[in-house]
Design a protein around this motif. Structure first.
Motif, PDB file in Angstrom:
ATOM      1  N   PRO A   5     -15.565  26.494 -19.860  1.00  0.00           N
ATOM      2  CA  PRO A   5     -16.595  26.818 -18.973  1.00  0.00           C
ATOM      3  C   PRO A   5     -17.223  25.830 -18.317  1.00  0.00           C
ATOM      4  O   PRO A   5     -17.305  24.604 -18.854  1.00  0.00           O
ATOM      5  N   SER A   6     -18.061  25.956 -17.121  1.00  0.00           N
ATOM      6  CA  SER A   6     -18.567  24.858 -16.453  1.00  0.00           C
ATOM      7  C   SER A   6     -19.986  24.440 -17.460  1.00  0.00           C
ATOM      8  O   SER A   6     -20.207  25.048 -18.301  1.00  0.00           O
ATOM      9  N   GLU A   7     -20.678  23.525 -17.080  1.00  0.00           N
ATOM     10  CA  GLU A   7     -21.696  22.828 -17.688  1.00  0.00           C
ATOM     11  C   GLU A   7     -22.824  23.982 -17.884  1.00  0.00           C
ATOM     12  O   GLU A   7     -23.457  23.991 -18.875  1.00  0.00           O
ATOM     13  N   GLN A   8     -22.925  24.754 -16.762  1.00  0.00           N
ATOM     14  CA  GLN A   8     -23.930  25.947 -16.818  1.00  0.00           C
ATOM     15  C   GLN A   8     -23.600  26.983 -17.493  1.00  0.00           C
ATOM     16  O   GLN A   8     -24.226  27.941 -17.858  1.00  0.00           O
ATOM     17  N   GLY A   9     -22.235  27.073 -18.083  1.00  0.00           N
ATOM     18  CA  GLY A   9     -21.911  28.084 -19.074  1.00  0.00           C
ATOM     19  C   GLY A   9     -21.352  29.234 -18.356  1.00  0.00           C
ATOM     20  O   GLY A   9     -21.027  30.130 -18.911  1.00  0.00           O
ATOM     21  N   LYS A  10     -21.423  29.079 -17.116  1.00  0.00           N
ATOM     22  CA  LYS A  10     -20.945  30.075 -16.108  1.00  0.00           C
ATOM     23  C   LYS A  10     -19.667  29.693 -15.473  1.00  0.00           C
ATOM     24  O   LYS A  10     -19.588  28.585 -15.143  1.00  0.00           O
ATOM     25  N   PRO A  11     -18.591  30.937 -15.267  1.00  0.00           N
ATOM     26  CA  PRO A  11     -17.454  30.631 -14.437  1.00  0.00           C
ATOM     27  C   PRO A  11     -17.562  30.079 -13.005  1.00  0.00           C
ATOM     28  O   PRO A  11     -18.409  30.678 -12.414  1.00  0.00           O
ATOM     29  N   ILE A  12     -16.884  29.266 -12.718  1.00  0.00           N
ATOM     30  CA  ILE A  12     -16.772  29.070 -10.964  1.00  0.00           C
ATOM     31  C   ILE A  12     -16.348  30.175 -10.412  1.00  0.00           C
ATOM     32  O   ILE A  12     -14.815  30.495 -10.623  1.00  0.00           O
ATOM     33  N   ARG A  13     -16.881  30.724  -9.506  1.00  0.00           N
ATOM     34  CA  ARG A  13     -16.337  31.953  -8.834  1.00  0.00           C
ATOM     35  C   ARG A  13     -15.464  31.354  -7.595  1.00  0.00           C
ATOM     36  O   ARG A  13     -16.112  30.768  -6.899  1.00  0.00           O
ATOM     37  N   VAL A  14     -14.288  31.884  -7.627  1.00  0.00           N
ATOM     38  CA  VAL A  14     -13.402  31.229  -6.511  1.00  0.00           C
ATOM     39  C   VAL A  14     -12.901  32.440  -5.380  1.00  0.00           C
ATOM     40  O   VAL A  14     -12.555  33.577  -6.248  1.00  0.00           O
ATOM     41  N   LEU A  15     -12.945  32.288  -4.339  1.00  0.00           N
ATOM     42  CA  LEU A  15     -12.417  33.225  -3.073  1.00  0.00           C
ATOM     43  C   LEU A  15     -11.132  32.439  -2.918  1.00  0.00           C
ATOM     44  O   LEU A  15     -11.061  31.292  -2.359  1.00  0.00           O
ATOM     45  N   LEU A  16     -10.158  33.325  -2.693  1.00  0.00           N
ATOM     46  CA  LEU A  16      -8.782  32.790  -2.112  1.00  0.00           C
ATOM     47  C   LEU A  16      -8.511  33.160  -0.662  1.00  0.00           C
ATOM     48  O   LEU A  16      -8.468  34.604  -0.477  1.00  0.00           O
ATOM     49  N   ILE A  17      -8.229  32.310   0.248  1.00  0.00           N
ATOM     50  CA  ILE A  17      -7.731  32.895   1.494  1.00  0.00           C
ATOM     51  C   ILE A  17      -6.157  32.241   1.576  1.00  0.00           C
ATOM     52  O   ILE A  17      -6.046  31.053   1.974  1.00  0.00           O
ATOM     53  N   CYS A  18      -5.583  33.281   1.735  1.00  0.00           N
ATOM     54  CA  CYS A  18      -4.071  33.054   2.020  1.00  0.00           C
ATOM     55  C   CYS A  18      -3.354  34.136   2.696  1.00  0.00           C
ATOM     56  O   CYS A  18      -3.337  35.552   2.112  1.00  0.00           O
ATOM     57  N   ASP A  19      -2.649  34.188   3.631  1.00  0.00           N
ATOM     58  CA  ASP A  19      -1.876  35.208   3.949  1.00  0.00           C
ATOM     59  C   ASP A  19      -0.394  35.257   3.972  1.00  0.00           C
ATOM     60  O   ASP A  19       0.320  35.874   4.224  1.00  0.00           O
ATOM     61  N   LEU A  20       0.173  34.601   2.748  1.00  0.00           N
ATOM     62  CA  LEU A  20       1.121  34.548   2.367  1.00  0.00           C
ATOM     63  C   LEU A  20       1.349  35.094   1.068  1.00  0.00           C
ATOM     64  O   LEU A  20       1.013  34.613  -0.011  1.00  0.00           O
ATOM     65  N   PRO A  21       1.776  36.316   0.652  1.00  0.00           N
ATOM     66  CA  PRO A  21       1.815  37.494  -0.413  1.00  0.00           C
ATOM     67  C   PRO A  21       2.113  36.446  -1.662  1.00  0.00           C
ATOM     68  O   PRO A  21       1.432  36.540  -2.601  1.00  0.00           O
ATOM     69  N   ILE A  22       3.401  36.259  -1.617  1.00  0.00           N
ATOM     70  CA  ILE A  22       3.924  35.328  -2.748  1.00  0.00           C
ATOM     71  C   ILE A  22       3.087  34.234  -3.255  1.00  0.00           C
ATOM     72  O   ILE A  22       2.747  34.056  -4.358  1.00  0.00           O
ATOM     73  N   THR A  23       2.512  33.498  -2.239  1.00  0.00           N
ATOM     74  CA  THR A  23       1.676  32.107  -2.831  1.00  0.00           C
ATOM     75  C   THR A  23       0.459  32.797  -3.193  1.00  0.00           C
ATOM     76  O   THR A  23      -0.073  31.898  -4.013  1.00  0.00           O
ATOM     77  N   ALA A  24       0.078  33.805  -2.566  1.00  0.00           N
ATOM     78  CA  ALA A  24      -1.503  34.116  -2.966  1.00  0.00           C
ATOM     79  C   ALA A  24      -1.306  34.746  -4.222  1.00  0.00           C
ATOM     80  O   ALA A  24      -2.377  34.454  -5.125  1.00  0.00           O
ATOM     81  N   TRP A  25      -0.140  35.560  -4.450  1.00  0.00           N
ATOM     82  CA  TRP A  25      -0.169  36.029  -6.140  1.00  0.00           C
ATOM     83  C   TRP A  25      -0.064  35.013  -7.224  1.00  0.00           C
ATOM     84  O   TRP A  25      -0.625  34.708  -7.942  1.00  0.00           O
ATOM     85  N   GLY A  26       0.737  33.996  -6.683  1.00  0.00           N
ATOM     86  CA  GLY A  26       0.709  32.684  -7.819  1.00  0.00           C
ATOM     87  C   GLY A  26      -0.385  32.037  -7.992  1.00  0.00           C
ATOM     88  O   GLY A  26      -0.881  31.735  -8.988  1.00  0.00           O
ATOM     89  N   LEU A  27      -1.187  31.893  -6.918  1.00  0.00           N
ATOM     90  CA  LEU A  27      -2.265  31.104  -6.977  1.00  0.00           C
ATOM     91  C   LEU A  27      -3.396  31.790  -7.686  1.00  0.00           C
ATOM     92  O   LEU A  27      -4.130  31.668  -8.660  1.00  0.00           O
ATOM     93  N   ALA A  28      -3.569  33.250  -7.384  1.00  0.00           N
ATOM     94  CA  ALA A  28      -4.353  34.185  -8.491  1.00  0.00           C
ATOM     95  C   ALA A  28      -3.753  34.159  -9.829  1.00  0.00           C
ATOM     96  O   ALA A  28      -4.865  34.212 -10.552  1.00  0.00           O
ATOM     97  N   GLN A  29      -2.648  34.268 -10.101  1.00  0.00           N
ATOM     98  CA  GLN A  29      -2.208  34.178 -11.617  1.00  0.00           C
ATOM     99  C   GLN A  29      -2.596  32.801 -12.094  1.00  0.00           C
ATOM    100  O   GLN A  29      -2.975  32.755 -13.362  1.00  0.00           O
ATOM    101  N   LEU A  30      -2.506  31.713 -11.388  1.00  0.00           N
ATOM    102  CA  LEU A  30      -2.938  30.391 -12.018  1.00  0.00           C
ATOM    103  C   LEU A  30      -4.265  30.131 -12.046  1.00  0.00           C
ATOM    104  O   LEU A  30      -4.713  29.782 -13.060  1.00  0.00           O
ATOM    105  N   ILE A  31      -5.123  30.827 -11.318  1.00  0.00           N
ATOM    106  CA  ILE A  31      -6.677  30.824 -11.663  1.00  0.00           C
ATOM    107  C   ILE A  31      -6.995  31.585 -12.732  1.00  0.00           C
ATOM    108  O   ILE A  31      -7.853  31.158 -13.433  1.00  0.00           O
ATOM    109  N   GLY A  32      -6.234  32.789 -12.833  1.00  0.00           N
ATOM    110  CA  GLY A  32      -6.414  33.688 -14.127  1.00  0.00           C
ATOM    111  C   GLY A  32      -6.377  32.992 -15.307  1.00  0.00           C
ATOM    112  O   GLY A  32      -6.914  33.291 -16.295  1.00  0.00           O
ATOM    113  N   THR A  33      -5.126  31.960 -15.226  1.00  0.00           N
ATOM    114  CA  THR A  33      -5.011  31.456 -16.491  1.00  0.00           C
ATOM    115  C   THR A  33      -6.076  30.251 -16.903  1.00  0.00           C
ATOM    116  O   THR A  33      -6.017  29.820 -18.199  1.00  0.00           O
ATOM    117  N   ARG A  34      -6.992  30.274 -16.075  1.00  0.00           N
ATOM    118  CA  ARG A  34      -8.044  29.035 -16.336  1.00  0.00           C
ATOM    119  C   ARG A  34      -9.570  29.700 -16.742  1.00  0.00           C
ATOM    120  O   ARG A  34     -10.403  29.033 -16.617  1.00  0.00           O
TER     121      ARG A  34
END
Length: 231
Positions: A5-34
């Motif tokens: 987690p970040s120094e404050q103990g809270k997760p970094i909240r990420v909003l993804l802007i992507c209009d390419l479905p496969i790319t968006a899915w892959g990035l979302a999965q990658l962020i989920g693993t973190r």
């Protein structure tokens, strides 16, 4: 491997802007693993949808995909009222794309050819207030900003014509307008003739014709920080 987690103990909240479905899915999965360091608050296809999401849910970092239909120019539409950061991401290897992204309002650009672990690192860095660009891009960006300011400010443009030694001479005169030519030359570690040559050049570049005029120009337009320039 999950990130810490970040120094404050809270997760970094990420909003993804992507209009390419496969790319968006892959990035979302990658962020989920973190998790728990990163938390995906949403994935949208357009800047308009992103603005609506930010109003309702907020985010610390917006991950902005440039490979789809969302242009660089729309990054600026995210900024009003948004206190977070914007990290652009692209598959392009055009070196100046990072410059364009930062000048458009982003806090950096991550190339998709980078190792996977760089995504979390880049998000963490921009969230912490840093810019995710290399040294050469930083130099180009600063030069672009300087040129832009010079075009907007005639006085700044005139100052930009001066050499470093000439700027030091102006700074010395502004700091101590009663100093003699000999005193200023000694402080700058140059000869009086050299200083007189500098002054002749300075007068021509700034459009003044006397030390009084030079003092007035320097006092009004010389950046305050330069009055402490090292020789």
């Amino acid at each position: 491997m999950p990130s810490a987690p970040s120094e404050q103990g809270k997760p970094i909240r990420v909003l993804l802007i992507c209009d390419l479905p496969i790319t968006a899915w892959g990035l979302a999965q990658l962020i989920g693993t973190r998790q728990p360091a990163l938390e995906l608050t949403g994935s949208v296809a357009t800047v308009a949808e992103a603005r609506a999401h930010l109003r309702g849910h907020g985010a610390d970092v917006v991950l902005y995909d440039l490979d789809g239909a969302n242009p660089l120019a729309l990054i600026g539409e995210l900024l009003p009222g948004f206190r977070g950061k914007v990290l652009a991401i692209s598959s392009s290897r055009v070196s100046t794309l990072a410059d364009e992204a930062v000048l458009a309002g982003a806090n950096g650009l991550l190339c998709k050819s980078e190792p996977i672990e760089m995504l979390a690192k880049a998000i963490e860095k921009v969230r912490g207030g840093e810019f995710w660009v290399d040294r050469l891009a930083t130099v180009r960006i600063l030069e672009t900003i300087a040129r832009s300011k010079a075009q907007e400010d005639p006085a700044h443009e005139k100052l930009a014509r001066l050499t470093r030694k000439e700027r030091l001479a102006v700074a010395e005169l502004v700091r101590d307008p009663r100093a003699s030519t000999a005193d200023i030359a000694r402080r700058l570690d140059i000869g009086e003739r050299t200083l007189r040559n500098h002054l002749t050049s300075i007068y021509a570049k700034l459009g003044v014709n006397s030390r009084v005029g030079l003092y007035d120009f320097g006092a009004r337009h010389m950046p305050a920080g330069e009055l402490g320039m090292e020789r």
